[in-house]
Motif scaffolding. Structure first.
Motif, PDB file in Angstrom:
ATOM      1  N   TYR A  36       6.676 -18.748 131.120  1.00  0.00           N
ATOM      2  CA  TYR A  36       5.949 -17.500 131.323  1.00  0.00           C
ATOM      3  C   TYR A  36       5.644 -17.288 132.808  1.00  0.00           C
ATOM      4  N   LYS A  37       5.155 -18.345 133.464  1.00  0.00           N
ATOM      5  CA  LYS A  37       4.795 -18.208 134.879  1.00  0.00           C
ATOM      6  C   LYS A  37       6.006 -17.849 135.736  1.00  0.00           C
ATOM      7  N   THR A  38       7.141 -18.481 135.484  1.00  0.00           N
ATOM      8  CA  THR A  38       8.317 -18.176 136.296  1.00  0.00           C
ATOM      9  C   THR A  38       8.877 -16.795 135.975  1.00  0.00           C
ATOM     10  N   THR A  39       8.720 -16.332 134.748  1.00  0.00           N
ATOM     11  CA  THR A  39       9.253 -15.031 134.359  1.00  0.00           C
ATOM     12  C   THR A  39       8.379 -13.882 134.850  1.00  0.00           C
ATOM     13  N   VAL A  40       7.087 -13.999 134.649  1.00  0.00           N
ATOM     14  CA  VAL A  40       6.191 -12.877 134.939  1.00  0.00           C
ATOM     15  C   VAL A  40       5.946 -12.704 136.442  1.00  0.00           C
ATOM     16  N   PHE A  41       6.130 -13.749 137.222  1.00  0.00           N
ATOM     17  CA  PHE A  41       5.913 -13.645 138.661  1.00  0.00           C
ATOM     18  C   PHE A  41       7.227 -13.739 139.439  1.00  0.00           C
ATOM     19  N   ILE A  45      10.450  -8.211 140.287  1.00  0.00           N
ATOM     20  CA  ILE A  45       9.642  -7.232 139.550  1.00  0.00           C
ATOM     21  C   ILE A  45       9.029  -6.246 140.534  1.00  0.00           C
ATOM     22  N   ILE A  46       9.219  -4.966 140.242  1.00  0.00           N
ATOM     23  CA  ILE A  46       8.664  -3.924 141.103  1.00  0.00           C
ATOM     24  C   ILE A  46       7.154  -3.882 140.910  1.00  0.00           C
ATOM     25  N   GLY A  47       6.432  -3.897 141.992  1.00  0.00           N
ATOM     26  CA  GLY A  47       4.974  -3.806 141.922  1.00  0.00           C
ATOM     27  C   GLY A  47       4.290  -5.116 141.587  1.00  0.00           C
ATOM     28  N   GLU A  52      -2.912  -3.941 139.649  1.00  0.00           N
ATOM     29  CA  GLU A  52      -2.715  -3.563 138.252  1.00  0.00           C
ATOM     30  C   GLU A  52      -1.791  -4.546 137.534  1.00  0.00           C
ATOM     31  N   TYR A  53      -0.684  -4.888 138.199  1.00  0.00           N
ATOM     32  CA  TYR A  53       0.254  -5.822 137.588  1.00  0.00           C
ATOM     33  C   TYR A  53      -0.363  -7.213 137.469  1.00  0.00           C
ATOM     34  N   TYR A 136       3.723  -2.600 130.247  1.00  0.00           N
ATOM     35  CA  TYR A 136       3.421  -2.378 131.654  1.00  0.00           C
ATOM     36  C   TYR A 136       4.297  -1.256 132.184  1.00  0.00           C
ATOM     37  N   ASN A 137       3.627  -0.200 132.632  1.00  0.00           N
ATOM     38  CA  ASN A 137       4.306   0.933 133.246  1.00  0.00           C
ATOM     39  C   ASN A 137       3.427   1.360 134.413  1.00  0.00           C
ATOM     40  N   ILE A 138       3.891   1.151 135.613  1.00  0.00           N
ATOM     41  CA  ILE A 138       3.048   1.347 136.795  1.00  0.00           C
ATOM     42  C   ILE A 138       2.546   2.786 136.912  1.00  0.00           C
ATOM     43  N   GLU A 139       3.374   3.774 136.535  1.00  0.00           N
ATOM     44  CA  GLU A 139       2.938   5.171 136.657  1.00  0.00           C
ATOM     45  C   GLU A 139       1.791   5.482 135.703  1.00  0.00           C
TER      46      GLU A 139
END
Length: 157
Positions: A36-41, A45-47, A52-53, A136-139
């Motif tokens: 999880y840590k390697t995937t999510v960070f 990944i944009i933003g 927020e992310y 997760y959708n930054i907009e």
């Protein structure tokens, strides 16, 4: 060939089997958290550096840790109950409790059965519990849920 008594064999078998199972569960949970840590960070990944992310990823991480602890604890309690169940089937155990207008009495041939039930409930409720996170959708996050800047923590110096 020497005949081995069940009373001699059972404690060693239970200890070994439960220890190996808990080690395997522990490795699985640690590998899952590291994945999880390697995937999510991941840097692609944009933003990724937006608050927020980071907030979103933090809550997902806490949810995963909570479930990992629940599963590991539940299996441990179940194994403890199983061990106790094998050695207390000879006599009844009684637990009494009284309060204002309420009386509780539990008589069982094995208190380990209670631990098995509690552990099974913990595992089942951990598997059944769900946290609902929007995707997760930054907009949509920036438009719908602005950050609370009033209670912003102070930056350490």
């Amino acid at each position: 060939m020497k005949k081995i008594s069940w009373k001699v064999f059972a404690p060693w078998f239970l200890t070994f089997a439960c220890t190996v199972t808990l080690i395997i569960i522990g490795f699985f949970l640690v590998n899952n958290i590291n994945w999880y840590k390697t995937t999510v960070f991941d840097k692609s990944i944009i933003g990724i550096n937006t608050p927020e992310y980071r907030f979103y990823a933090y809550h997902l991480h806490l949810s995963m840790i909570k479930r990992s602890i629940g599963l590991f604890s539940g299996f441990s309690i179940m194994f403890l109950g199983l061990g106790i169940a094998f050695y207390t089937l000879k006599e009844n155990t009684t637990i009494d409790g009284q309060a204002k207008g309420l009386s509780l009495k539990l008589i069982t041939a094995s208190p380990g059965i209670i631990a098995l039930i509690v552990g099974a409930y913990l595992v089942a409720s951990t598997i059944d519990s769900k946290d609902h996170f929007p995707s997760y959708n930054i907009e949509s996050i920036q438009n719908d849920t602005p950050l609370d800047t009033v209670h912003k923590p102070k930056i350490p110096t």
